[in-house]
Design a protein around this motif. Structure first.
Motif, mmCIF file in Angstrom:
data_model
loop_
_atom_site.group_PDB
_atom_site.id
_atom_site.type_symbol
_atom_site.label_atom_id
_atom_site.label_comp_id
_atom_site.label_asym_id
_atom_site.label_seq_id
_atom_site.Cartn_x
_atom_site.Cartn_y
_atom_site.Cartn_z
ATOM 1 N N ASN A 1 66.762 94.876 131.966
ATOM 2 C CA ASN A 1 66.196 96.316 131.944
ATOM 3 C C ASN A 1 66.017 96.679 130.474
ATOM 4 O O ASN A 1 66.558 97.155 129.992
ATOM 5 C CB ASN A 1 67.273 97.223 132.366
ATOM 6 C CG ASN A 1 66.577 98.737 132.706
ATOM 7 O OD1 ASN A 1 65.284 98.762 132.530
ATOM 8 N ND2 ASN A 1 67.445 99.642 132.896
ATOM 9 N N LYS B 1 54.503 95.066 129.338
ATOM 10 C CA LYS B 1 54.743 95.469 130.691
ATOM 11 C C LYS B 1 53.974 94.224 131.550
ATOM 12 O O LYS B 1 54.237 93.756 132.594
ATOM 13 C CB LYS B 1 54.178 96.659 130.862
ATOM 14 C CG LYS B 1 54.289 96.947 132.503
ATOM 15 C CD LYS B 1 55.610 97.182 133.077
ATOM 16 C CE LYS B 1 56.109 96.059 133.975
ATOM 17 N NZ LYS B 1 57.438 96.208 134.616
ATOM 18 N N GLU C 1 65.456 97.242 136.799
ATOM 19 C CA GLU C 1 64.780 96.104 136.357
ATOM 20 C C GLU C 1 63.704 95.915 137.758
ATOM 21 O O GLU C 1 64.018 95.430 138.505
ATOM 22 C CB GLU C 1 65.355 94.693 136.015
ATOM 23 C CG GLU C 1 64.801 93.549 135.645
ATOM 24 C CD GLU C 1 65.448 92.351 135.792
ATOM 25 O OE1 GLU C 1 65.050 91.312 135.007
ATOM 26 O OE2 GLU C 1 66.323 92.211 136.593
ATOM 27 N N TYR C 2 62.397 96.242 137.338
ATOM 28 C CA TYR C 2 61.618 95.996 138.683
ATOM 29 C C TYR C 2 60.918 94.797 138.872
ATOM 30 O O TYR C 2 60.807 94.321 139.963
ATOM 31 C CB TYR C 2 60.147 97.067 138.070
ATOM 32 C CG TYR C 2 60.457 98.526 138.012
ATOM 33 C CD1 TYR C 2 60.897 99.415 138.922
ATOM 34 C CD2 TYR C 2 60.348 99.082 136.719
ATOM 35 C CE1 TYR C 2 61.104 100.584 138.827
ATOM 36 C CE2 TYR C 2 60.609 100.337 136.379
ATOM 37 C CZ TYR C 2 61.070 101.054 137.436
ATOM 38 O OH TYR C 2 61.114 102.588 137.480
ATOM 39 N N GLU D 1 60.348 97.328 131.322
ATOM 40 C CA GLU D 1 60.581 98.193 132.304
ATOM 41 C C GLU D 1 60.669 99.581 131.921
ATOM 42 O O GLU D 1 59.974 100.378 132.815
ATOM 43 C CB GLU D 1 61.994 97.847 132.726
ATOM 44 C CG GLU D 1 62.144 96.383 133.248
ATOM 45 C CD GLU D 1 61.273 95.809 134.299
ATOM 46 O OE1 GLU D 1 60.102 96.673 134.815
ATOM 47 O OE2 GLU D 1 61.649 94.713 134.854
#
Length: 421
Positions: free
Chosen positions: A232, A254, A316-317, A265
């Motif tokens: 993250n 990103k 954390e995407y 993130e």
């Protein structure tokens, strides 16, 4: 494979690894360089074969509905193959740490004392999706005279098997033990349970994978772990940031690759520059189909963003989603990172070197950057050749785990007959 046969297979792998670890302590630097350069050449020569085997894995992965981020990690492209080749060659030419001595101290009684760098021993590497880890792990372990037991994910079975066959050729070519690198010949998840409890044969486990795998290992492992749970990562745009640089680096951090652990993130923006940078960033993110989730003040500047929740600050995407928060001070930014960061990588964009120093001193993560995107969190980019993983541990290795992180030391003392008084 039956339960009993799997147990027997894992015991055999462990016994062979332990024997190979003893032999690896005696190999020369020249043998290791010979094996690594041969391996690099073989990867380059077999690029078409590797992509063909990788295509089998990709076809199955698409049928099984793997996410775009995981498909990205799984893919062996021309670029990723060349990165592997360059990484192995870089590792080959790194200084060999094994057998090196620290500065020697001479005690009042004339006794000489120093530390000698030595291999960790047998390292189990458990990883998902990324077939390049097969090569990174094998090369780094060999350079540090370790033995590797590799357990790749089932989704990369054909890719990993093909890469492991090239490693075996390189070992034989340089006269290194055949068991110096072994790949577990089954996709049975139970094999992982065996590996992480084989304390008689395995010295350390390094996992690379999703949070589910890592939490499972943290609960089950009896062998010590070097690991991180997630990435993250944060970037803070300071009040004194160069605005063009801030926009460029935030966008790059990103969108460079969504599926890597160094992907940005959460973006933190000082209130003094928020109205100057966020509209342009919002336009760029929208063009790239990046979903924005923001705090109330962010929503005033970016009406198209959706409200951020506590979940968004924690997540954390690994996807085209970014959380954005406006802060009043650098202290607020640091406090937000302290609360929500996974301890992986954070960055400040600033022209104020006092602020840069404050950020690097107070932010407690494995990597803390100034005027750089978080995507540099990678052993190859650090000049380490490659990495087995990014460690957020406090003990032993931290950050990219490369050759140095795969060593330990022993005390070596030399005297001429001294006795204790």
């Amino acid at each position: 494979m039956t339960t009993s046969s799997l147990h027997d297979t894992m015991q055999t792998i462990g016994q062979q690894a332990k024997a190979a670890a003893k032999a690896m302590r005696a190999v020369s630097q020249q043998q290791k360089i010979k094996a690594l350069l041969y391996l690099a050449d073989k990867i380059q020569e077999n690029a078409d074969y590797l992509k063909a085997e990788n295509a089998k894995d990709l076809a199955a992965a698409k049928e099984n509905g793997l996410t775009p981020a995981l498909l990205d990690r799984l893919t062996l492209s021309d670029k990723s193959i060349q990165t592997m080749v360059a990484g192995v060659r870089q590792i080959a030419h790194l200084d060999d740490p094994i057998g090196s001595l620290s500065s020697t101290r001479i005690l009042p009684n004339g006794m000489q004392i120093a530390k000698m760098t030595i291999p960790l021993g047998v390292i189990g590497i458990i990883y998902e999706s990324r077939p390049n880890v097969t090569i990174d792990a094998a090369a780094l372990c060999l350079k540090a005279s370790n033995v590797a037991i590799l357990r790749g994910g089932s989704e990369a079975f054909y890719s990993n098997t093909a890469l492991a066959s090239l490693v075996k050729e390189a070992l034989a070519y340089a006269g290194l033990p055949d068991a110096a690198v072994q790949i577990i010949p089954t996709t049975d998840r139970a094999a992982v349970g065996h590996l992480v409890t084989m304390t008689d044969y395995v010295d350390v486990i390094i996992p690379r994978g999703g949070k589910g795998l890592l939490q499972r290992l943290a609960n089950e492992a009896k062998v010590p772990l070097i690991m991180h749970l997630d990435g993250n990562c944060h970037m803070y745009l300071d009040r004194s940031a160069n605005l063009d640089m801030a926009i460029e680096l935030a966008f790059h951090a990103k969108t460079y690759r969504y599926g890597i652990c160094g992907s940005l993130e959460t973006l933190l923006v000082h209130q003094d520059i928020a109205s100057q940078v966020l509209p342009t960033l919002a336009q760029k993110f929208t063009e790239k189909s990046v979903e924005m989730r923001g705090c109330p003040r962010t929503l005033e500047i970016i009406p198209s963003a959706t409200p951020a929740s506590e979940f968004d600050w924690e997540t954390e995407y690994l996807a085209p989603i970014i959380a954005i928060k406006i802060v009043d001070t650098i202290e607020q930014a640091i406090n937000h990172i302290e609360q929500y960061s996974s301890g992986h990588t954070e960055s400040i964009i600033t022209e104020d070197m006092h602020a840069a120093r404050q950020f690097q001193l107070l932010v407690d993560s494995a990597g803390v950057y100034v005027n750089l995107p978080t995507v540099f969190a990678d052993g190859f980019e650090y000049g380490l050749g490659a990495e087995i993983g990014i460690s957020t541990n406090r003990l032993h290795a931290r950050g990219p785990v490369a050759v140095e992180g795969l060593t330990t030391y022993k005390w070596v003392l030399t005297g001429d007959g001294q006795t204790r008084s």
